[in-house]
Design a protein around this motif. Structure first.
Motif, PDB file in Angstrom:
ATOM      1  N   GLU A  43      29.736  16.530  24.662  1.00 24.40           N
ATOM      2  CA  GLU A  43      29.631  17.607  25.645  1.00 24.40           C
ATOM      3  C   GLU A  43      30.140  18.918  25.045  1.00 24.40           C
ATOM      4  OE1 GLU A  43      31.671  16.510  29.190  1.00 24.40           O
ATOM      5  OE2 GLU A  43      29.941  15.427  30.000  1.00 24.40           O
ATOM      6  N   ASN A  44      29.343  19.979  25.214  1.00 29.57           N
ATOM      7  CA  ASN A  44      29.693  21.323  24.744  1.00 29.57           C
ATOM      8  C   ASN A  44      29.785  21.411  23.221  1.00 29.57           C
ATOM      9  OD1 ASN A  44      30.215  21.955  27.584  1.00 29.57           O
ATOM     10  ND2 ASN A  44      32.171  20.905  27.283  1.00 29.57           N
ATOM     11  N   GLY A  45      29.351  20.372  22.527  1.00 30.81           N
ATOM     12  CA  GLY A  45      29.546  20.322  21.087  1.00 30.81           C
ATOM     13  C   GLY A  45      28.327  20.715  20.282  1.00 30.81           C
ATOM     14  N   ALA A  46      28.407  20.420  18.996  1.00 32.41           N
ATOM     15  CA  ALA A  46      27.324  20.705  18.062  1.00 32.41           C
ATOM     16  C   ALA A  46      26.196  19.700  18.249  1.00 32.41           C
ATOM     17  CB  ALA A  46      27.852  20.655  16.634  1.00 32.41           C
ATOM     18  N   PHE A  47      25.064  19.993  17.602  1.00 32.45           N
ATOM     19  CA  PHE A  47      23.906  19.117  17.692  1.00 32.45           C
ATOM     20  C   PHE A  47      23.857  18.161  16.503  1.00 32.45           C
ATOM     21  CE2 PHE A  47      22.812  22.299  20.706  1.00 32.45           C
ATOM     22  CZ  PHE A  47      21.916  21.719  21.574  1.00 32.45           C
ATOM     23  N   SER A  48      23.070  17.109  16.666  1.00 33.86           N
ATOM     24  CA  SER A  48      22.883  16.144  15.590  1.00 33.86           C
ATOM     25  C   SER A  48      22.462  16.870  14.315  1.00 33.86           C
ATOM     26  CB  SER A  48      21.818  15.121  15.969  1.00 33.86           C
ATOM     27  OG  SER A  48      22.041  14.592  17.253  1.00 33.86           O
ATOM     28  N   ALA A  49      22.844  16.317  13.192  1.00 35.76           N
ATOM     29  CA  ALA A  49      22.535  16.970  11.915  1.00 35.76           C
ATOM     30  C   ALA A  49      21.043  16.971  11.616  1.00 35.76           C
ATOM     31  CB  ALA A  49      23.300  16.282  10.790  1.00 35.76           C
ATOM     32  N   SER A  50      20.346  15.932  12.043  1.00 40.07           N
ATOM     33  CA  SER A  50      18.923  15.822  11.734  1.00 40.07           C
ATOM     34  C   SER A  50      18.139  15.475  12.988  1.00 40.07           C
ATOM     35  CB  SER A  50      18.683  14.756  10.665  1.00 40.07           C
ATOM     36  OG  SER A  50      19.177  13.495  11.103  1.00 40.07           O
ATOM     37  N   PHE A  51      16.827  15.755  12.936  1.00 34.82           N
ATOM     38  CA  PHE A  51      15.940  15.428  14.042  1.00 34.82           C
ATOM     39  C   PHE A  51      15.565  13.951  14.003  1.00 34.82           C
ATOM     40  CE2 PHE A  51      15.235  20.006  14.086  1.00 34.82           C
ATOM     41  CZ  PHE A  51      15.131  20.266  15.438  1.00 34.82           C
ATOM     42  N   THR A  52      15.299  13.394  15.182  1.00 35.04           N
ATOM     43  CA  THR A  52      14.780  12.034  15.313  1.00 35.04           C
ATOM     44  C   THR A  52      13.362  12.111  15.829  1.00 35.04           C
ATOM     45  OG1 THR A  52      16.979  11.134  15.830  1.00 35.04           O
ATOM     46  CG2 THR A  52      15.066   9.812  16.476  1.00 35.04           C
ATOM     47  N   GLN A  53      12.448  11.423  15.166  1.00 31.70           N
ATOM     48  CA  GLN A  53      11.065  11.421  15.637  1.00 31.70           C
ATOM     49  C   GLN A  53      10.973  10.504  16.850  1.00 31.70           C
ATOM     50  OE1 GLN A  53       8.075  11.214  12.645  1.00 31.70           O
ATOM     51  NE2 GLN A  53       6.431  10.718  14.074  1.00 31.70           N
ATOM     52  N   LEU A  54      10.383  11.029  17.928  1.00 36.36           N
ATOM     53  CA  LEU A  54      10.396  10.315  19.197  1.00 36.36           C
ATOM     54  C   LEU A  54       9.319   9.242  19.266  1.00 36.36           C
ATOM     55  CD1 LEU A  54      11.126  11.976  22.563  1.00 36.36           C
ATOM     56  CD2 LEU A  54       9.268  10.350  22.408  1.00 36.36           C
ATOM     57  N   THR A  55       8.150   9.508  18.714  1.00 29.43           N
ATOM     58  CA  THR A  55       7.030   8.570  18.736  1.00 29.43           C
ATOM     59  C   THR A  55       6.145   8.846  17.536  1.00 29.43           C
ATOM     60  OG1 THR A  55       5.052   7.888  19.966  1.00 29.43           O
ATOM     61  CG2 THR A  55       5.800  10.138  20.278  1.00 29.43           C
ATOM     62  N   ASN A  56       5.316   7.894  17.177  1.00 28.12           N
ATOM     63  CA  ASN A  56       4.426   8.079  16.025  1.00 28.12           C
ATOM     64  C   ASN A  56       3.157   8.848  16.372  1.00 28.12           C
ATOM     65  OD1 ASN A  56       6.099   6.675  14.222  1.00 28.12           O
ATOM     66  ND2 ASN A  56       5.251   4.698  14.865  1.00 28.12           N
ATOM     67  N   ALA A  57       2.941   9.120  17.644  1.00 23.82           N
ATOM     68  CA  ALA A  57       1.746   9.872  18.044  1.00 23.82           C
ATOM     69  C   ALA A  57       1.828  11.307  17.538  1.00 23.82           C
ATOM     70  CB  ALA A  57       1.596   9.836  19.559  1.00 23.82           C
ATOM     71  N   SER A  58       0.667  11.963  17.480  1.00 23.20           N
ATOM     72  CA  SER A  58       0.580  13.355  17.043  1.00 23.20           C
ATOM     73  C   SER A  58       0.230  14.228  18.240  1.00 23.20           C
ATOM     74  CB  SER A  58      -0.482  13.509  15.951  1.00 23.20           C
ATOM     75  OG  SER A  58      -0.599  14.853  15.543  1.00 23.20           O
ATOM     76  N   PHE A  59       0.901  15.395  18.338  1.00 21.59           N
ATOM     77  CA  PHE A  59       0.755  16.237  19.508  1.00 21.59           C
ATOM     78  C   PHE A  59       0.356  17.663  19.138  1.00 21.59           C
ATOM     79  CE2 PHE A  59       3.637  12.824  20.622  1.00 21.59           C
ATOM     80  CZ  PHE A  59       3.102  12.377  21.827  1.00 21.59           C
ATOM     81  N   ALA A  60      -0.253  18.342  20.111  1.00 26.52           N
ATOM     82  CA  ALA A  60      -0.644  19.737  19.927  1.00 26.52           C
ATOM     83  C   ALA A  60       0.599  20.591  19.732  1.00 26.52           C
ATOM     84  CB  ALA A  60      -1.444  20.224  21.132  1.00 26.52           C
ATOM     85  N   THR A  61       0.461  21.626  18.935  1.00 26.87           N
ATOM     86  CA  THR A  61       1.610  22.452  18.565  1.00 26.87           C
ATOM     87  C   THR A  61       1.758  23.694  19.434  1.00 26.87           C
ATOM     88  OG1 THR A  61       0.253  23.606  16.919  1.00 26.87           O
ATOM     89  CG2 THR A  61       1.475  21.675  16.174  1.00 26.87           C
ATOM     90  N   GLU A  62       0.931  23.838  20.469  1.00 26.30           N
ATOM     91  CA  GLU A  62       0.973  25.054  21.281  1.00 26.30           C
ATOM     92  C   GLU A  62       1.896  24.951  22.487  1.00 26.30           C
ATOM     93  OE1 GLU A  62      -2.663  24.761  18.971  1.00 26.30           O
ATOM     94  OE2 GLU A  62      -1.926  23.480  20.598  1.00 26.30           O
ATOM     95  N   ARG A  63       2.145  23.733  22.986  1.00 24.56           N
ATOM     96  CA  ARG A  63       2.882  23.638  24.250  1.00 24.56           C
ATOM     97  C   ARG A  63       3.687  22.340  24.316  1.00 24.56           C
ATOM     98  NH1 ARG A  63      -2.323  23.287  24.593  1.00 24.56           N
ATOM     99  NH2 ARG A  63      -2.417  25.526  24.974  1.00 24.56           N
ATOM    100  N   LEU A  64       4.835  22.451  24.982  1.00 24.97           N
ATOM    101  CA  LEU A  64       5.725  21.310  25.200  1.00 24.97           C
ATOM    102  C   LEU A  64       6.609  21.660  26.375  1.00 24.97           C
ATOM    103  CD1 LEU A  64       6.859  18.553  24.146  1.00 24.97           C
ATOM    104  CD2 LEU A  64       8.504  19.907  22.817  1.00 24.97           C
ATOM    105  N   ASN A  65       6.784  20.720  27.308  1.00 28.13           N
ATOM    106  CA  ASN A  65       7.629  20.945  28.482  1.00 28.13           C
ATOM    107  C   ASN A  65       8.693  19.859  28.575  1.00 28.13           C
ATOM    108  OD1 ASN A  65       4.507  21.537  29.597  1.00 28.13           O
ATOM    109  ND2 ASN A  65       5.956  23.203  29.849  1.00 28.13           N
ATOM    110  N   ALA A  66       9.838  20.213  29.141  1.00 27.08           N
ATOM    111  CA  ALA A  66      10.926  19.253  29.318  1.00 27.08           C
ATOM    112  C   ALA A  66      11.494  19.384  30.720  1.00 27.08           C
ATOM    113  CB  ALA A  66      12.022  19.486  28.279  1.00 27.08           C
TER     114      ALA A  66
END
Length: 407
Positions: A43-66
């Motif tokens: 909580e309130n801390g730094a972020f993970s050092a590296s990214f984790t790939q969420l799925t092996n699928a490929s997605f469009a690079t124009e839009r993403l919502n959370a």
């Protein structure tokens, strides 16, 4: 996995336990279509050092919502790069699941829609997820799809009344998941190029957008039939004599009043709800004027209960980021805009509160495809330096993660 094949565990009822933590979740799509994430290690801390790939699928690079599910778990909306269909991805509710995220759920796309100008993911009045899209076809049609409500059926169960040892049968209402988890795509009236939304104080969605003529519109979800297109109040032209709208941002303050901010050239305008849950807003007021065009702005709730607004003016590789906030949750006055940081003028800004209510400012630089963040030290002070999140990244999305997960 298709909608027809899935009855998600998120329909099994609400989590009632208090969250174990509150951390910021950062997701992004790389230039080659990989969906990755990293979140705060504490909580309130730094972020993970590296990214984790969420799925092996490929997605469009124009839009993403959370967003978050009604139980507080992370939910994402991305567009599959192969089929062009929308994919809904959520955290597994079961902490003993073999992986943190469930398989992507294929939401498809509306019939006749070749692609999207914009997509939006937001919780609705029922607490369930709502998806809005605008078509890239010349009609710029608006489409809507949402998670259905649970249904209630009567069941006979055996119980032992307090103070007795004799079991008896009683008939009680029991909530069960819907037979069809997601509603079909429904076309709404109107035509828009971009979308923005927030929840009203009573949970209804307030949807806004800008059409191809740069005219802004607003629509309120009604309370009587919130799950049908006719359950909306209808689109209002909210231009109010102004022209050339480029971006709308919505936020609700500590008094439960929704504010709308608009950027037009080198100016920002603001209008606010007349009273809590009212359909009416004030006229546009000039919020700020800058020496250069505003390229991006973002708003969030601040640690004093008011709204905090940031705006990036476009003036090269070292463009200033201005900030202004409501002086308290019970006042309507704002601080004068002041510079809190500098980033590349083409960057996209996002704000996200930490567990301690202080904000973090995120910037994604399209020139370098690198993301970075700046933590707030106090209401009036920010860290002197940006911290890199890494890259290369094409688009990003932020949300909060309330609940524990076993990876």
């Amino acid at each position: 996995m298709s909608v027809e094949e899935a009855v998600p565990e998120e329909f099994e009822g609400n989590v009632t336990a208090d969250p174990v933590y509150f951390r910021i979740f950062f997701a992004a799509v790389t230039p080659d279509g990989a969906l990755e994430y990293k979140d705060q290690t504490s909580e309130n801390g730094a972020f993970s050092a590296s990214f984790t790939q969420l799925t092996n699928a490929s997605f469009a690079t124009e839009r993403l919502n959370a967003s978050v599910t009604q139980e507080g778990y992370v939910a994402l909306l991305a567009q599959d790069s192969g089929s062009g269909n929308l994919a809904y991805i959520r955290e597994n509710r079961d902490e003993n699941a073999p992986q943190r995220f469930a398989d992507p759920l294929d939401l498809g796309k509306p019939a006749g829609v070749p692609g999207f100008n914009d997509t939006l993911l937001i919780n609705g009045v029922t607490g369930r997820q709502n998806v809005f899209v605008t078509s890239s076809a010349p009609d710029n049609a608006i489409w809507w799809r949402f998670q259905n409500n649970n249904t209630v059926q009567m069941e006979t169960i055996t119980v032992v009344p307090p103070g007795t040892t004799t079991p008896i049968e009683v008939t009680v209402p029991v909530e069960i998941p819907p037979s069809q988890p997601w509603a079909d795509w429904q076309q709404m009236a109107g035509a828009l190029r971009s979308l923005a939304a927030t929840q009203n104080a009573d949970g209804r969605i307030i949807l806004t957008g800008i059409n191809s003529d740069n005219v802004p519109y607003l629509n309120f979800q009604s309370t009587d039939r919130p799950l049908l297109p006719e359950g909306w109040e209808g689109w209002q032209d909210i231009s109010g004599g102004l022209t050339g709208f480029e971006q709308l941002v919505l936020c609700i303050d500590g008094n439960a009043l929704v504010h709308i901010f608009a950027r037009i050239g080198n100016k920002i305008y603001m209008k606010a709800q007349d009273e809590v849950s009212s359909l009416d807003f004030s006229d546009w007021a000039l919020f700020a004027t800058f020496d250069a065009p505003v390229g991006s702005m973002a708003a969030s709730n601040s640690s004093n209960g008011g709204i905090y607004l940031v705006a990036l003016t476009v003036s090269g590789a070292d463009s200033p980021v201005f900030a202004s906030y409501q002086t308290s949750s019970v006042e309507t006055s704002w601080t004068a805009p002041r510079v809190i940081a500098h980033v590349d003028g083409g960057s996209t800004l996002k704000l996200q509160p930490n567990a301690n209510t202080l904000l973090s400012l995120f910037a994604l630089d399209p020139a370098s495809n690198m993301a970075s963040y700046l933590p707030q030290v106090s209401l009036d002070h920010w860290s002197a330096t940006w911290t890199s999140l890494g890259g290369p990244l094409s688009v990003s999305a932020l949300t909060r993660d309330f609940t524990p997960n076993t990876e």
